[in-house]
Design a protein around this motif. Sequence first.
Motif, PDB file in Angstrom:
ATOM      1  N   MET A 135       0.841  -1.200   0.000  1.00 33.36           N
ATOM      2  CA  MET A 135       0.000   0.000   0.000  1.00 33.36           C
ATOM      3  C   MET A 135       0.875   1.249   0.000  1.00 33.36           C
ATOM      4  O   MET A 135       1.877   1.306   0.707  1.00 33.36           O
ATOM      5  CB  MET A 135      -0.910   0.007   1.220  1.00 33.36           C
ATOM      6  CG  MET A 135      -1.946  -1.101   1.204  1.00 33.36           C
ATOM      7  SD  MET A 135      -3.175  -0.923   2.494  1.00 33.36           S
ATOM      8  CE  MET A 135      -3.881   0.631   2.093  1.00 33.36           C
ATOM      9  N   PRO A 136       0.501   2.261  -0.773  1.00 31.47           N
ATOM     10  CA  PRO A 136       1.272   3.507  -0.771  1.00 31.47           C
ATOM     11  C   PRO A 136       1.081   4.244   0.556  1.00 31.47           C
ATOM     12  O   PRO A 136       0.087   4.043   1.254  1.00 31.47           O
ATOM     13  CB  PRO A 136       0.675   4.301  -1.927  1.00 31.47           C
ATOM     14  CG  PRO A 136      -0.698   3.742  -2.115  1.00 31.47           C
ATOM     15  CD  PRO A 136      -0.621   2.303  -1.693  1.00 31.47           C
ATOM     16  N   ALA A 137       2.029   5.085   0.886  1.00 29.58           N
ATOM     17  CA  ALA A 137       1.941   5.865   2.117  1.00 29.58           C
ATOM     18  C   ALA A 137       0.786   6.862   2.007  1.00 29.58           C
ATOM     19  O   ALA A 137       0.498   7.388   0.932  1.00 29.58           O
ATOM     20  CB  ALA A 137       3.247   6.605   2.352  1.00 29.58           C
ATOM     21  N   ALA A 138       0.124   7.081   3.114  1.00 31.50           N
ATOM     22  CA  ALA A 138      -0.973   8.056   3.138  1.00 31.50           C
ATOM     23  C   ALA A 138      -0.406   9.462   2.971  1.00 31.50           C
ATOM     24  O   ALA A 138       0.696   9.751   3.445  1.00 31.50           O
ATOM     25  CB  ALA A 138      -1.719   7.944   4.462  1.00 31.50           C
ATOM     26  N   PRO A 139      -1.142  10.343   2.290  1.00 37.73           N
ATOM     27  CA  PRO A 139      -0.652  11.715   2.126  1.00 37.73           C
ATOM     28  C   PRO A 139      -0.636  12.440   3.471  1.00 37.73           C
ATOM     29  O   PRO A 139      -1.407  12.114   4.375  1.00 37.73           O
ATOM     30  CB  PRO A 139      -1.658  12.346   1.168  1.00 37.73           C
ATOM     31  CG  PRO A 139      -2.873  11.492   1.240  1.00 37.73           C
ATOM     32  CD  PRO A 139      -2.421  10.133   1.638  1.00 37.73           C
ATOM     33  N   SER A 140       0.228  13.417   3.581  1.00 37.53           N
ATOM     34  CA  SER A 140       0.318  14.175   4.828  1.00 37.53           C
ATOM     35  C   SER A 140      -0.927  15.041   5.004  1.00 37.53           C
ATOM     36  O   SER A 140      -1.673  15.304   4.060  1.00 37.53           O
ATOM     37  CB  SER A 140       1.558  15.069   4.816  1.00 37.53           C
ATOM     38  OG  SER A 140       1.382  16.134   3.890  1.00 37.53           O
ATOM     39  N   MET A 141      -1.153  15.501   6.219  1.00 38.42           N
ATOM     40  CA  MET A 141      -2.319  16.341   6.510  1.00 38.42           C
ATOM     41  C   MET A 141      -2.257  17.642   5.701  1.00 38.42           C
ATOM     42  O   MET A 141      -3.292  18.144   5.257  1.00 38.42           O
ATOM     43  CB  MET A 141      -2.391  16.647   8.005  1.00 38.42           C
ATOM     44  CG  MET A 141      -3.670  17.347   8.384  1.00 38.42           C
ATOM     45  SD  MET A 141      -5.162  16.469   7.859  1.00 38.42           S
ATOM     46  CE  MET A 141      -5.481  15.519   9.291  1.00 38.42           C
ATOM     47  N   ILE A 142      -1.075  18.170   5.467  1.00 36.97           N
ATOM     48  CA  ILE A 142      -0.933  19.398   4.674  1.00 36.97           C
ATOM     49  C   ILE A 142      -1.418  19.159   3.245  1.00 36.97           C
ATOM     50  O   ILE A 142      -2.151  19.973   2.679  1.00 36.97           O
ATOM     51  CB  ILE A 142       0.523  19.897   4.692  1.00 36.97           C
ATOM     52  CG1 ILE A 142       0.884  20.355   6.103  1.00 36.97           C
ATOM     53  CG2 ILE A 142       0.742  21.015   3.680  1.00 36.97           C
ATOM     54  CD1 ILE A 142       2.348  20.659   6.305  1.00 36.97           C
ATOM     55  N   VAL A 143      -1.032  18.043   2.678  1.00 40.10           N
ATOM     56  CA  VAL A 143      -1.457  17.710   1.315  1.00 40.10           C
ATOM     57  C   VAL A 143      -2.973  17.536   1.261  1.00 40.10           C
ATOM     58  O   VAL A 143      -3.639  18.013   0.339  1.00 40.10           O
ATOM     59  CB  VAL A 143      -0.735  16.442   0.808  1.00 40.10           C
ATOM     60  CG1 VAL A 143      -1.325  15.961  -0.503  1.00 40.10           C
ATOM     61  CG2 VAL A 143       0.749  16.696   0.679  1.00 40.10           C
ATOM     62  N   ILE A 144      -3.528  16.892   2.269  1.00 42.78           N
ATOM     63  CA  ILE A 144      -4.976  16.684   2.322  1.00 42.78           C
ATOM     64  C   ILE A 144      -5.703  18.020   2.419  1.00 42.78           C
ATOM     65  O   ILE A 144      -6.684  18.257   1.717  1.00 42.78           O
ATOM     66  CB  ILE A 144      -5.350  15.763   3.495  1.00 42.78           C
ATOM     67  CG1 ILE A 144      -4.824  14.354   3.234  1.00 42.78           C
ATOM     68  CG2 ILE A 144      -6.860  15.748   3.728  1.00 42.78           C
ATOM     69  CD1 ILE A 144      -4.923  13.427   4.424  1.00 42.78           C
TER      70      ILE A 144
END
Length: 50
Positions: A4-13
């Motif tokens: 699974m790919p890493a989850a995006p950071s909160m800033i990106v979200i």
Amino acid sequence: MNTMPAAPSMIVIQQRDKAMLDYALAQRSAWGDCRAKVDGAKAWNENVSD
């Protein structure tokens, strides 16, 4: 093995969500929705994300 790919950071979200909100609000105002509602939703979002 984790594939699974890493989850995006909160800033990106938050940046993605803001871009989507701006797009959605632009579409609503383009179709003649009440401008006060659009401005109110945008102001609420700006205060929530700060």
